[in-house]
Design a protein around this motif. Sequence first.
Motif, PDB file in Angstrom:
ATOM      1  N   GLU A 191       0.841  -1.201   0.000  1.00 37.28           N
ATOM      2  CA  GLU A 191       0.000   0.000   0.000  1.00 37.28           C
ATOM      3  C   GLU A 191       0.876   1.251   0.000  1.00 37.28           C
ATOM      4  OE1 GLU A 191      -2.596  -3.236   1.529  1.00 37.28           O
ATOM      5  OE2 GLU A 191      -0.516  -2.641   1.816  1.00 37.28           O
ATOM      6  N   ASP A 202      -0.105   6.053  -6.920  1.00 38.41           N
ATOM      7  CA  ASP A 202      -1.301   5.229  -6.733  1.00 38.41           C
ATOM      8  C   ASP A 202      -1.482   4.164  -7.807  1.00 38.41           C
ATOM      9  OD1 ASP A 202      -2.231   6.496  -4.348  1.00 38.41           O
ATOM     10  OD2 ASP A 202      -2.890   8.196  -5.558  1.00 38.41           O
ATOM     11  N   ARG A 214       1.189   3.971  -2.971  1.00 37.11           N
ATOM     12  CA  ARG A 214       0.849   5.370  -2.695  1.00 37.11           C
ATOM     13  C   ARG A 214       1.957   6.315  -3.171  1.00 37.11           C
ATOM     14  NH1 ARG A 214       0.228   4.797   2.246  1.00 37.11           N
ATOM     15  NH2 ARG A 214       2.060   5.825   3.122  1.00 37.11           N
TER      16      ARG A 214
END
Length: 575
Positions: A273, A281, A277
């Motif tokens: 994640e 993204d 990010r």
Amino acid sequence: MDWSDSDGNEVLDWESDEEPGPGSSPARVADRAGPSDETCKAGPSHRPLVSHFMGMGFSEDMVMKAIKENGEGDSEAILETLLTYAAIEKCPENIDHSHNNCSLASEENNSDGDDLSDISGFEDEDFTMGLSEEDKKYLTLMEMGFHPEEASAAMRRCGPDAQILELADSIHAAEVQESELGESTYSNNKPESFSYNCSRGKRKRFAEETVNKRRCVQTESDSSLISIPKPMVGYGLPNQRITTICRKLPESAVGPPYFYYENVALAPKGVWETISRFLYDVEPEFVDSKYFCAAARKRAYVHNLPIQNRFPLLPIPPKTIHDVFPTTKKWWPSWDPRTQFNCLQTCTASAKLTERIRRALEHYDDLPPLTTQKYVIEECRKWNLVWVGHHKVAPLEPDEIEMLLGFPRDHTRGGGISRTERYRSLGNSFQVDTVAFHLSVLKDMFPNGLRLLSLFSGIGGAEVALHRLGIRLKVVVSVEISEVNRNIIKSWWEQTNQTGTLIELADVQQLSGDKLEELMCTFGGFDLVVGGSPCNNLAGSNRYHRDGLEGTHSSLFYDYFRILDLVKCIMGKNI
């Protein structure tokens, strides 16, 4: 009084007549004083349970609180709660990081020699898929360091429904009974519980280590926002007809420049994640290289490359062990079900291990006992051992690993590079066929060649993949701290008669904004920014320093993002 056991670990003499002093622990005082009124008031089922956990060194109040929280029917849940309480008391500031210390053994230091069998450099794979619950418990006990016969005997004594803690208790109880009474460890009579046969300090330490190990496994398997697909095939495989996938990239991620970042797929919770990010993204593409070669290599790739019109490298490499090494088929036992290798490692099995396996099999002609089979297969999977004779296994040689990873023969050989360094360099490299399949879309996009910025590129997996695709390398700026790896890339560059320019930098700190702008002004920018950092801090097998993106090696990801962002800004892609 205090004393130390044979392992040098401090334990307490709970039978001492010494009066408790100001520094005595509550559990010690409670144990000497006998059961309290609260314990006596507890029901018949409570009393042995409280005594059981107080015997491990926990205070009476803590035990009662844990029983109240979990009920008295689940002793393992009570133990988990007690250990959590103890951890909070010891180091409240570190409780959230308990999953980073999941080792049952002390860390071994690597040396310059070739015997790396004690280094946990292999990646955890799905060894237990398809196994029965009994087999999984057996393998767990083996991983905890118990002898195969000890594990089997404990499972016979305790039955198929016994939990791991109960089995481990039984083994330790048998060991204590053998040392104290001189009886056989493998007696069919179930010994008394380990709780009452060994020092409380040692039992508590063992229980804590066992539960910490289970916590580690549970933490790694927790669900996260980015889920790992099964099967791990990414956006499709070569020559496989699949439903058309429409991937829409965030505007800030659209190339050029194109970027491609790889790391181990089975990372701690939240790592991918974070990587996604930072990299605008873009969600990772999870791929297991077992679909491209004869070895598993679970990796994830964050990139902004097109995913249509990919094509594989030719010739298509063999995908089974016997196709790669046909001579092994003659010696391969029927009870070894492996058809592919596990993830290729940064180290290799020792001669001592292969000799232990030979001795374990030498008394049997064709079919050894099931316990021996399980032990041998687990070691063979763990170390990627192949059968080279009757009851004789051997590790893969560096040139064999080169072939499995898609590198040219002798890619890592020569120039004073030791065998140990070859294993280490290969274990941290790309799998060329997998990467080339993803990069193949660039061939039509850059018919005259491309300019590559390769960060922490290891032994040049991306460069080799592009070369094998027939894409000219006009410029390669390679940042790699290892002098061994830099020499390998330079040697490959010369041997393949590259016509472009190779610039090697040893330290990522040399690639400042000014230096980067200077290079881009000289060569006109970069078309592709490739990166990948060693998976040491992310891999499940690293029991000691699984620090996620804060680890010494994996923190290089932040340098990758910093440099990529500078490239995008200089090229006018402000975000």
